[in-house]
Design a protein around this motif. Sequence first.
Motif, PDB file in Angstrom:
ATOM      1  N   UNK A 190       0.824  -1.209   0.000  1.00 26.88           N
ATOM      2  CA  UNK A 190       0.000   0.000   0.000  1.00 26.88           C
ATOM      3  C   UNK A 190       0.863   1.266   0.000  1.00 26.88           C
ATOM      4  N   UNK A 191       1.883   1.294   0.864  1.00 26.35           N
ATOM      5  CA  UNK A 191       2.669   2.525   1.032  1.00 26.35           C
ATOM      6  C   UNK A 191       3.581   2.778  -0.163  1.00 26.35           C
ATOM      7  N   UNK A 192       4.233   1.748  -0.648  1.00 28.98           N
ATOM      8  CA  UNK A 192       5.153   1.949  -1.773  1.00 28.98           C
ATOM      9  C   UNK A 192       4.406   2.396  -3.017  1.00 28.98           C
ATOM     10  N   UNK A 193       3.230   1.826  -3.262  1.00 31.81           N
ATOM     11  CA  UNK A 193       2.447   2.267  -4.416  1.00 31.81           C
ATOM     12  C   UNK A 193       2.007   3.717  -4.271  1.00 31.81           C
ATOM     13  N   UNK A 194       1.756   4.148  -3.030  1.00 27.36           N
ATOM     14  CA  UNK A 194       1.423   5.554  -2.805  1.00 27.36           C
ATOM     15  C   UNK A 194       2.649   6.448  -2.989  1.00 27.36           C
ATOM     16  N   UNK A 195       3.807   5.971  -2.541  1.00 28.87           N
ATOM     17  CA  UNK A 195       5.034   6.762  -2.655  1.00 28.87           C
ATOM     18  C   UNK A 195       5.540   6.857  -4.094  1.00 28.87           C
ATOM     19  N   UNK A 196       5.169   5.886  -4.922  1.00 25.32           N
ATOM     20  CA  UNK A 196       5.646   5.883  -6.312  1.00 25.32           C
ATOM     21  C   UNK A 196       5.253   7.157  -7.042  1.00 25.32           C
ATOM     22  N   UNK A 218       5.883  -9.036  -2.815  1.00 22.58           N
ATOM     23  CA  UNK A 218       5.952  -7.571  -2.876  1.00 22.58           C
ATOM     24  C   UNK A 218       6.526  -7.111  -4.203  1.00 22.58           C
ATOM     25  N   UNK A 219       7.546  -7.789  -4.662  1.00 23.41           N
ATOM     26  CA  UNK A 219       8.197  -7.402  -5.920  1.00 23.41           C
ATOM     27  C   UNK A 219       7.221  -7.451  -7.096  1.00 23.41           C
ATOM     28  N   UNK A 220       6.239  -8.341  -7.012  1.00 21.37           N
ATOM     29  CA  UNK A 220       5.244  -8.469  -8.085  1.00 21.37           C
ATOM     30  C   UNK A 220       4.176  -7.379  -8.009  1.00 21.37           C
ATOM     31  N   UNK A 221       4.083  -6.707  -6.857  1.00 25.73           N
ATOM     32  CA  UNK A 221       2.967  -5.802  -6.612  1.00 25.73           C
ATOM     33  C   UNK A 221       3.346  -4.322  -6.625  1.00 25.73           C
ATOM     34  N   UNK A 222       4.624  -4.014  -6.779  1.00 26.22           N
ATOM     35  CA  UNK A 222       5.051  -2.608  -6.727  1.00 26.22           C
ATOM     36  C   UNK A 222       5.813  -2.239  -7.993  1.00 26.22           C
ATOM     37  N   UNK A 223       5.847  -0.941  -8.344  1.00 28.94           N
ATOM     38  CA  UNK A 223       6.471  -0.512  -9.606  1.00 28.94           C
ATOM     39  C   UNK A 223       7.929  -0.090  -9.487  1.00 28.94           C
ATOM     40  N   UNK A 224       8.535  -0.253  -8.302  1.00 27.48           N
ATOM     41  CA  UNK A 224       9.923   0.181  -8.123  1.00 27.48           C
ATOM     42  C   UNK A 224      10.771  -0.998  -7.652  1.00 27.48           C
TER      43      UNK A 224
END
Length: 349
Positions: A190-196, A218-224
């Motif tokens: 949730x947080x990393x996707x918001x921070x992206x 997590x690696x599959x779910x975030x863009x960074x």
Amino acid sequence: MQLETQPLQLKLSTPFRIARGVEEIADNLLVTLSHDGLSGYGEAAPSAYYGETATTVSACLERFARELGDDPFLIADILERLDHVIGRNPAAKAAIDMALYDLVGKLLNLPLYRLLGLNPARSALTSFTIGLDTPEHMAEKAARAQDYPILKIKVGTRHDVENVRAIRAVSQATLRVDANAGWSVKEAIRTINALAEYGIEFVEQPIAPGDLEGLRLLRQQIPVPIIVDESCVSLEDIPRLAGCVDGINIKLMKCGGISHALKMIHTARAHHLQVMLGCMIESSLAITAAAHLTPLVDYADLDGNLLIDNDPFCGVRVIQGKLILPERPGLGVVPRVHTGGENDKQGVV
């Protein structure tokens, strides 16, 4: 070779807060190895998180003094003996290791980067770390760090998005975030996707070190990209991380020094992982030792010396974030002359 140790108490310019605690004083140790009229210097920066204190390091060094022999060039043999004498205790071994490299470089009249066959022009840009605080104070620190093109933002709280938003409002620097294992997997997604939204380059150690499946999910779910620190302590950790993360953070104080760091760099490359060189709160002595290896890596987070008020050494310089390696023999570190002027310190907090 003769070994001497002395305390090296480093005072942070401001209390340094991360997800798992706050630090105001770093109780490090200085090691001096003497041979053939020359001295090599090393530094231990113990971390209780990895089971070391100034007391345990001092005890290890006292024991190691009897195992050094008479030939500083036999670095691999010496380190092998130390591993047989006492297991783990990487900060104590790192101090011996860098003192040996410093001594050998001085005996050969070569800076460490030349001894290792590296190009100083390829040294990395270092990030500058903004510790946890209120959004206003974090933004203020970021604004004052305008000479650094890369900022590493400590995260791992309920206010992470607010903090990063405040920093982005005052800085166009490249932003990296480091949670120090402060999130659960769900919180991290949730947080990393918001921070992206704020253009972060990568996230460091988002979740607990042992949760490899969590990292994979997590690696599959975030863009960074994900770079791990606490998950990667030694050489043996690297193969199991391949496929779970994008890169690793190597610290001399975690792995046992320059020799082990070199092995970890090459092993990471064999597993198609990116590499960052990081640090604890350290003086310019240990920071410079690590900086000599940066021509081999993708990222550097070597700012521990920039966060303290009483750095006793001069070594690597930082110009617009670029690490400028010293040309003097060995590590190239010399005692700092404290004049009370602005040139005594290179960092901002």
